[in-house]
Design a protein around this motif. Sequence first.
Motif, PDB file in Angstrom:
ATOM      1  N   LYS A 121       0.805  -1.230   0.000  1.00  0.00           N
ATOM      2  CA  LYS A 121       0.000   0.000   0.000  1.00  0.00           C
ATOM      3  C   LYS A 121       0.836   1.277   0.000  1.00  0.00           C
ATOM      4  CE  LYS A 121      -4.414  -1.433   1.947  1.00  0.00           C
ATOM      5  NZ  LYS A 121      -5.196  -1.605   3.178  1.00  0.00           N
ATOM      6  N   ARG A 122       2.122   1.167   0.254  1.00  0.00           N
ATOM      7  CA  ARG A 122       2.964   2.375   0.281  1.00  0.00           C
ATOM      8  C   ARG A 122       2.924   3.062  -1.080  1.00  0.00           C
ATOM      9  NH1 ARG A 122       8.342  -0.338   2.886  1.00  0.00           N
ATOM     10  NH2 ARG A 122       7.398  -0.914   4.883  1.00  0.00           N
ATOM     11  N   PRO A 123       2.837   4.400  -1.092  1.00  0.00           N
ATOM     12  CA  PRO A 123       2.810   5.116  -2.374  1.00  0.00           C
ATOM     13  C   PRO A 123       4.017   4.779  -3.247  1.00  0.00           C
ATOM     14  CG  PRO A 123       2.361   6.602  -0.542  1.00  0.00           C
ATOM     15  CD  PRO A 123       2.701   5.292   0.068  1.00  0.00           C
ATOM     16  N   GLU A 124       5.189   4.606  -2.623  1.00  0.00           N
ATOM     17  CA  GLU A 124       6.381   4.342  -3.451  1.00  0.00           C
ATOM     18  C   GLU A 124       6.318   2.953  -4.099  1.00  0.00           C
ATOM     19  OE1 GLU A 124       6.423   5.095  -0.196  1.00  0.00           O
ATOM     20  OE2 GLU A 124       7.975   3.991   0.907  1.00  0.00           O
ATOM     21  N   THR A 125       5.644   2.002  -3.450  1.00  0.00           N
ATOM     22  CA  THR A 125       5.502   0.675  -4.065  1.00  0.00           C
ATOM     23  C   THR A 125       4.565   0.769  -5.270  1.00  0.00           C
ATOM     24  OG1 THR A 125       5.638  -0.208  -1.821  1.00  0.00           O
ATOM     25  CG2 THR A 125       5.086  -1.776  -3.547  1.00  0.00           C
ATOM     26  N   GLN A 126       3.481   1.531  -5.085  1.00  0.00           N
ATOM     27  CA  GLN A 126       2.536   1.695  -6.200  1.00  0.00           C
ATOM     28  C   GLN A 126       3.200   2.407  -7.375  1.00  0.00           C
ATOM     29  OE1 GLN A 126      -1.140   3.444  -4.655  1.00  0.00           O
ATOM     30  NE2 GLN A 126      -0.608   2.430  -2.753  1.00  0.00           N
ATOM     31  N   GLN A 127       3.995   3.408  -7.036  1.00  0.00           N
ATOM     32  CA  GLN A 127       4.682   4.140  -8.102  1.00  0.00           C
ATOM     33  C   GLN A 127       5.661   3.219  -8.844  1.00  0.00           C
ATOM     34  OE1 GLN A 127       6.643   7.687  -6.728  1.00  0.00           O
ATOM     35  NE2 GLN A 127       7.704   7.873  -8.717  1.00  0.00           N
ATOM     36  N   ARG A 128       6.337   2.394  -8.075  1.00  0.00           N
ATOM     37  CA  ARG A 128       7.284   1.457  -8.688  1.00  0.00           C
ATOM     38  C   ARG A 128       6.539   0.455  -9.597  1.00  0.00           C
ATOM     39  NH1 ARG A 128      11.173   0.364 -11.512  1.00  0.00           N
ATOM     40  NH2 ARG A 128      11.949  -1.747 -11.318  1.00  0.00           N
ATOM     41  N   ALA A 129       5.358   0.012  -9.162  1.00  0.00           N
ATOM     42  CA  ALA A 129       4.564  -0.923  -9.971  1.00  0.00           C
ATOM     43  C   ALA A 129       4.212  -0.263 -11.311  1.00  0.00           C
ATOM     44  CB  ALA A 129       3.298  -1.326  -9.225  1.00  0.00           C
ATOM     45  N   GLN A 130       3.858   1.010 -11.239  1.00  0.00           N
ATOM     46  CA  GLN A 130       3.524   1.772 -12.448  1.00  0.00           C
ATOM     47  C   GLN A 130       4.742   1.853 -13.378  1.00  0.00           C
ATOM     48  OE1 GLN A 130       0.355   2.427 -12.560  1.00  0.00           O
ATOM     49  NE2 GLN A 130       0.751   2.963 -14.709  1.00  0.00           N
ATOM     50  N   GLU A 131       5.894   2.145 -12.763  1.00  0.00           N
ATOM     51  CA  GLU A 131       7.141   2.246 -13.548  1.00  0.00           C
ATOM     52  C   GLU A 131       7.451   0.926 -14.250  1.00  0.00           C
ATOM     53  OE1 GLU A 131       9.455   5.118 -10.444  1.00  0.00           O
ATOM     54  OE2 GLU A 131      10.465   3.246 -11.009  1.00  0.00           O
ATOM     55  N   ILE A 132       7.248  -0.175 -13.519  1.00  0.00           N
ATOM     56  CA  ILE A 132       7.537  -1.499 -14.095  1.00  0.00           C
ATOM     57  C   ILE A 132       6.674  -1.701 -15.336  1.00  0.00           C
ATOM     58  CG2 ILE A 132       7.311  -4.005 -13.721  1.00  0.00           C
ATOM     59  CD1 ILE A 132       8.107  -3.491 -10.762  1.00  0.00           C
ATOM     60  N   ARG A 133       5.385  -1.390 -15.225  1.00  0.00           N
ATOM     61  CA  ARG A 133       4.484  -1.565 -16.380  1.00  0.00           C
ATOM     62  C   ARG A 133       4.919  -0.664 -17.536  1.00  0.00           C
ATOM     63  NH1 ARG A 133      -0.161  -4.681 -15.591  1.00  0.00           N
ATOM     64  NH2 ARG A 133      -0.924  -3.902 -17.593  1.00  0.00           N
ATOM     65  N   GLU A 134       5.276   0.556 -17.193  1.00  0.00           N
ATOM     66  CA  GLU A 134       5.695   1.475 -18.261  1.00  0.00           C
ATOM     67  C   GLU A 134       6.954   0.983 -18.958  1.00  0.00           C
ATOM     68  OE1 GLU A 134       5.842   5.390 -16.473  1.00  0.00           O
ATOM     69  OE2 GLU A 134       3.652   5.290 -16.175  1.00  0.00           O
ATOM     70  N   SER A 135       7.917   0.517 -18.165  1.00  0.00           N
ATOM     71  CA  SER A 135       9.169   0.098 -18.805  1.00  0.00           C
ATOM     72  C   SER A 135       8.980  -1.189 -19.625  1.00  0.00           C
ATOM     73  CB  SER A 135      10.291  -0.044 -17.783  1.00  0.00           C
ATOM     74  OG  SER A 135       9.900  -0.933 -16.791  1.00  0.00           O
ATOM     75  N   LEU A 136       7.864  -1.878 -19.400  1.00  0.00           N
ATOM     76  CA  LEU A 136       7.575  -3.062 -20.225  1.00  0.00           C
ATOM     77  C   LEU A 136       6.674  -2.689 -21.409  1.00  0.00           C
ATOM     78  CD1 LEU A 136       6.946  -5.599 -17.315  1.00  0.00           C
ATOM     79  CD2 LEU A 136       8.852  -5.673 -18.939  1.00  0.00           C
TER      80      LEU A 136
END
Length: 479
Positions: free
Chosen positions: A252-267
């Motif tokens: 639930k941490r905002p930084e984890t969610q942001q990282r999840a978004q980054e992962i999708r974007e980089s893929l």
Amino acid sequence: MARSQHQFDLVIAANRLPVDRVVGPDGEESWRTSPGGLVTAMESVMRGREGAWVGWAGEAGEAPKPFVEDDMYLRPVPLSEDEVAHYYEGFSNDTLWPIYHDVIVPATFHRYWFTAYEAVNRRFAEAVCEVAAKGATVWVHDYQLQLVPAMVREMRPDVRIGWFDHIPFPPVELFAQLPWRRAVLEGLLGADYLGFQRVADAQNFVRACRQLLGLPTKGDTVSVSRADDSRRVRASAVPISIDYVGLEEIAKRPETQQRAQEIRESLGNPRTLLLGVDRLDYTKGIGHRIKAYGELLEEGKVSPPDEVFVQVATPSRERVAAYRELRQEIEGEVGRLNGEHSRIGAPAVHYLHHSYPRQEMAALFLAADVVLVTPLRDGMNLVAKEYVTCRYDEGGALVLSEFTGAFHELHQAFVCNPHDIEGLKQTIMRAIETPDKEKRRLMRAMRRRVADHDVQRWASRFLEALEVAPERPQRTTKE
Ligand code: GDG
């Protein structure tokens, strides 16, 4: 916490101590508790008790002196280079591990490996007896320490002994291959209570005692009767779980969610991100999963960059030949698929032979639309439970092999038999194509199950079962 010996009323014995060595900026060394489900569970049951943990610190040679970390007394057990090779890599991981996992690869038998296993088990038992208070509860973990219960009982008839099996217990037809089967069963029968992941594992154990030792059994108990030791040992299922609250908090941490978004974007923002996370182990069915995915690519049912498959294969047991061969095989297969189906900037399989921090794993789980858990045999499989825990948004879908312990709890998963490649392909497609609303319903139900049965509950259930195990043993007192 300065303590003399014999002062701890709860003693854990596990192959590894829950610590990692850290080297400070000036080269000074210290130890830090490594986070993990078992540690969290132990913290919860140790509250209000004096707890000690006996285990190997992970490096061959001299062991560090006992130390206190997070209110727990850690008692390192030394292992020599040869013992690491024979007790750990040899007997534990190349004899017992294959036999207990359906002989997916052949087991190797060496008498000198068993000699080392016995010697190391004795060293663990001695260390346990050294720190256990009178009448203490001793909780032994896993297949590396199966002789410890009887050894501890012999030296300390006053303590209560439990053992938990993290991996499957094999059917008697397979277990019977083990030349040291009698020693192992007698070692385990030193306990008052034996906990297993599945009912079938407990039943396999009870049946082995009946058929191979000729002992009377009734339901989930085995009767042991010798001149000085007459008692009943109970074996039942108490499935392990994870730290639901702790992991959900990370997700639930905002930084984890942001990282999840980054992962999708980089893929490349795929329509569907499929993910596998496993130790690189032949039990995990990684090859079967890749084969099924390869055929779906060939048939054009999935195609990058719309569908993207990420496989995290954490390095594991690299000094055991079967694991080196597996790595070659998997990497050959991934190379072939990528050669045939990748385009520049759009690989068919993203294969990562790395270990990642916990928060990165949570971000990967949050990013994934489908997680593939396809073991050929697995005691529980925590990855399945971790995935549903991270999905507080109720998104995502879990493909789960019926040969895992988790299958017996997560009834709303997309169930597969990984040996049936055609069936596995269909299950993967169903997981991709089922409408979101239905998938949310399934995810919600699985999350509820894990939330209600977390690792803290597992630990207290185990200790309660140990406490009420059939009867206070009628032992001759050796005090
Ligand atoms: C045995 C039994 C049973 C993996 N890669 C990374 C990482 N992991 C974490 C996972 C999970 C754990 O390791 C693996 O647990 P599993 O249950 O999936 O499998 P085994 O290692 O085979 O464990 C098994 C378990 O004991 C407990 O009783 O369930 O059946 O075989 O927690 O997330 N964690 C991090 N980085 C990685 O790269 N941080």
